[in-house]
Scaffold this active site. Sequence first.
Site, PDB file in Angstrom:
ATOM      1  N   CYS A 119       0.815  -1.226   0.000  1.00 37.23           N
ATOM      2  CA  CYS A 119       0.000   0.000   0.000  1.00 37.23           C
ATOM      3  C   CYS A 119       0.844   1.269   0.000  1.00 37.23           C
ATOM      4  O   CYS A 119       0.348   2.339  -0.348  1.00 37.23           O
ATOM      5  CB  CYS A 119      -0.950   0.000   1.185  1.00 37.23           C
ATOM      6  N   HIS A 256      -3.168   7.474   2.090  1.00 35.60           N
ATOM      7  CA  HIS A 256      -3.581   6.159   1.583  1.00 35.60           C
ATOM      8  C   HIS A 256      -4.982   5.866   2.110  1.00 35.60           C
ATOM      9  O   HIS A 256      -5.283   6.094   3.287  1.00 35.60           O
ATOM     10  CB  HIS A 256      -2.582   5.097   2.043  1.00 35.60           C
ATOM     11  N   ASN A 286     -10.046   0.002  -0.369  1.00 32.54           N
ATOM     12  CA  ASN A 286      -8.582   0.085  -0.312  1.00 32.54           C
ATOM     13  C   ASN A 286      -8.016  -0.488  -1.611  1.00 32.54           C
ATOM     14  O   ASN A 286      -8.079  -1.691  -1.836  1.00 32.54           O
ATOM     15  CB  ASN A 286      -8.085  -0.706   0.899  1.00 32.54           C
TER      16      ASN A 286
HETATM   17  N1  ACO Z   1     -18.697  -8.280   8.578  1.00 37.81           N
HETATM   18  C1  ACO Z   1     -19.217  -8.513   9.801  1.00 37.81           C
HETATM   19  N2  ACO Z   1     -18.491  -8.883  10.865  1.00 37.81           N
HETATM   20  C2  ACO Z   1     -17.164  -8.996  10.683  1.00 37.81           C
HETATM   21  C3  ACO Z   1     -16.548  -8.757   9.431  1.00 37.81           C
HETATM   22  C4  ACO Z   1     -17.389  -8.404   8.360  1.00 37.81           C
HETATM   23  N3  ACO Z   1     -16.897  -8.135   7.134  1.00 37.81           N
HETATM   24  N4  ACO Z   1     -15.240  -8.952   9.568  1.00 37.81           N
HETATM   25  C5  ACO Z   1     -14.999  -9.282  10.843  1.00 37.81           C
HETATM   26  N5  ACO Z   1     -16.163  -9.325  11.519  1.00 37.81           N
HETATM   27  C6  ACO Z   1     -16.383  -9.623  12.920  1.00 37.81           C
HETATM   28  C7  ACO Z   1     -15.269 -10.438  13.514  1.00 37.81           C
HETATM   29  O1  ACO Z   1     -15.434 -11.801  13.232  1.00 37.81           O
HETATM   30  C8  ACO Z   1     -15.390 -10.123  14.978  1.00 37.81           C
HETATM   31  O2  ACO Z   1     -16.432 -10.899  15.511  1.00 37.81           O
HETATM   32  P1  ACO Z   1     -16.272 -11.557  16.982  1.00 37.81           P
HETATM   33  O3  ACO Z   1     -16.113 -10.368  17.903  1.00 37.81           O
HETATM   34  O4  ACO Z   1     -17.539 -12.300  17.130  1.00 37.81           O
HETATM   35  O5  ACO Z   1     -15.045 -12.393  16.908  1.00 37.81           O
HETATM   36  C9  ACO Z   1     -15.857  -8.680  14.984  1.00 37.81           C
HETATM   37  O6  ACO Z   1     -16.376  -8.412  13.667  1.00 37.81           O
HETATM   38  C10 ACO Z   1     -14.741  -7.703  15.284  1.00 37.81           C
HETATM   39  O7  ACO Z   1     -13.595  -8.043  14.494  1.00 37.81           O
HETATM   40  P2  ACO Z   1     -12.274  -7.202  14.558  1.00 37.81           P
HETATM   41  O8  ACO Z   1     -11.304  -7.740  13.573  1.00 37.81           O
HETATM   42  O9  ACO Z   1     -11.838  -7.081  15.973  1.00 37.81           O
HETATM   43  O10 ACO Z   1     -12.843  -5.799  14.065  1.00 37.81           O
HETATM   44  P3  ACO Z   1     -12.145  -4.410  14.087  1.00 37.81           P
HETATM   45  O11 ACO Z   1     -12.978  -3.458  14.835  1.00 37.81           O
HETATM   46  O12 ACO Z   1     -10.699  -4.493  14.439  1.00 37.81           O
HETATM   47  O13 ACO Z   1     -12.264  -3.981  12.557  1.00 37.81           O
HETATM   48  C11 ACO Z   1     -10.902  -3.903  10.599  1.00 37.81           C
HETATM   49  C12 ACO Z   1     -11.649  -4.785  11.577  1.00 37.81           C
HETATM   50  C13 ACO Z   1     -11.878  -3.011   9.880  1.00 37.81           C
HETATM   51  C14 ACO Z   1     -10.174  -4.793   9.607  1.00 37.81           C
HETATM   52  C15 ACO Z   1      -9.899  -3.040  11.394  1.00 37.81           C
HETATM   53  O14 ACO Z   1      -9.142  -3.830  12.251  1.00 37.81           O
HETATM   54  C16 ACO Z   1      -9.007  -2.290  10.491  1.00 37.81           C
HETATM   55  O15 ACO Z   1      -9.425  -1.397   9.794  1.00 37.81           O
HETATM   56  N6  ACO Z   1      -7.710  -2.600  10.530  1.00 37.81           N
HETATM   57  C17 ACO Z   1      -6.768  -1.980   9.641  1.00 37.81           C
HETATM   58  C18 ACO Z   1      -6.814  -2.757   8.395  1.00 37.81           C
HETATM   59  C19 ACO Z   1      -6.278  -1.968   7.284  1.00 37.81           C
HETATM   60  O16 ACO Z   1      -6.533  -0.795   7.144  1.00 37.81           O
HETATM   61  N7  ACO Z   1      -5.518  -2.658   6.484  1.00 37.81           N
HETATM   62  C20 ACO Z   1      -4.962  -2.104   5.382  1.00 37.81           C
HETATM   63  C21 ACO Z   1      -3.795  -1.236   5.776  1.00 37.81           C
HETATM   64  S1  ACO Z   1      -2.385  -1.699   5.013  1.00 37.81           S
HETATM   65  C22 ACO Z   1      -2.854  -1.863   3.495  1.00 37.81           C
HETATM   66  O17 ACO Z   1      -3.543  -0.972   3.043  1.00 37.81           O
HETATM   67  C23 ACO Z   1      -2.548  -3.135   2.794  1.00 37.81           C
END
Ligand code: ACO
Length: 329
Positions: A119, A256, A286
């Site tokens: 990214c 980004h 993204n």
């Molecule tokens: N729909 C519904 N529920 C979901 C989904 C979905 N698509 N995905 C995960 N869940 C659930 C999980 O299973 C979990 O359930 P549980 O509590 O019963 O286990 C719950 O939602 C919370 O999951 P988390 O992973 O803890 O959710 P979080 O609040 O951390 O959000 C996210 C996840 C959006 C991926 C966040 O962590 C994030 O934005 N991280 C950064 C990721 C990113 O930006 N990556 C790219 C940067 S680098 C690059 O660009 C390559």
Amino acid sequence: MTSGPTHMRSVVAGIGSFLPARKVSNADLEKMVDTTDDWIVQRTGIRNRHIAGEGETTSVLATHAANAALADAGLTGNDIDLLIVATSTPDYTFPSTATQVQAAIGMLHGAAFDVQAVCSGFVFAMATADKFLMSGSHRRALVIGAETFSRLLDWNDRTTCVLFGDGAGAVVLEAREGAGTIKDRGMLTTHLRSDGRHREKLYVDGGPSTTGTVGHLRMSGRDVFRHAVSMVTDVMVDAFAATGTTAEDLDWFVPHQANRRIIDASAEKLGIAPGKIVVTVDQHGNTSAASIPLALCAAVKDGRIKAGDLVMIEAMGGGFTWGSALIRW
Ligand code: ACO
């Protein structure tokens, strides 16, 4: 005014972008995996993304964006002597996607190569092109961020497949003499970082030398989130320090586009006013290395970013890699 390598600036002479026609909304994804529009919007700000169709490879998207940027600059492919494509989703393991684009735009001289920093790829490619242009070895660079991340996704994994999209953006950089001050148009400073200890947090579980397959993207979202804000704000602070500027001097902040919460938290930490942030993650998802040039292009075409504006770009991605560039448009 004296001339010399220290006063050469890489000035943006044109910009273009391209998105595949197929749009996929959160409602569409609700039919494919166990997710909801609410969950995706609240956690990420994403509402839509574009997904490449058959035959729309990374080099095809990149070539459309490149041609648009060349037209914007009033140039043709042969006016370019350096072509860099930032991508983690090349058409082939080799040759580089850049050489495919080079042939497609009719660039018959110079050099073309890919940069791989996931990214952060576009920031890494801009910094690389800037060094070439500042050295005087090359005159005009085409810098492209292009991705077909949809082809790396595990479409059964709701934790990743809802986050990404496909697209491409390109800028033409031209070496022009500046006065050596921050009033010059062009790239004013670039700051690149990486830390290879973080591979397990964001990676693709395949490759030519491991599995012999392409593999799928794997991410520990929470771990990435935890590191993202501090890493990108660190390199922006470096950019401010190197140029004697502050967040208040910025006209536009073009981060980004991974996640709306990371964008807002980074801006808030540095005191960048919300009205200066360019956001396209809602419409593009993204798109990895393509996200910054897609966002830049949107803001230039709708009249927000104008010649002379001070623009900060930054990114963080797999590796980890991260970086910033401060550009006088
Ligand atoms: N729909 C519904 N529920 C979901 C989904 C979905 N698509 N995905 C995960 N869940 C659930 C999980 O299973 C979990 O359930 P549980 O509590 O019963 O286990 C719950 O939602 C919370 O999951 P988390 O992973 O803890 O959710 P979080 O609040 O951390 O959000 C996210 C996840 C959006 C991926 C966040 O962590 C994030 O934005 N991280 C950064 C990721 C990113 O930006 N990556 C790219 C940067 S680098 C690059 O660009 C390559």
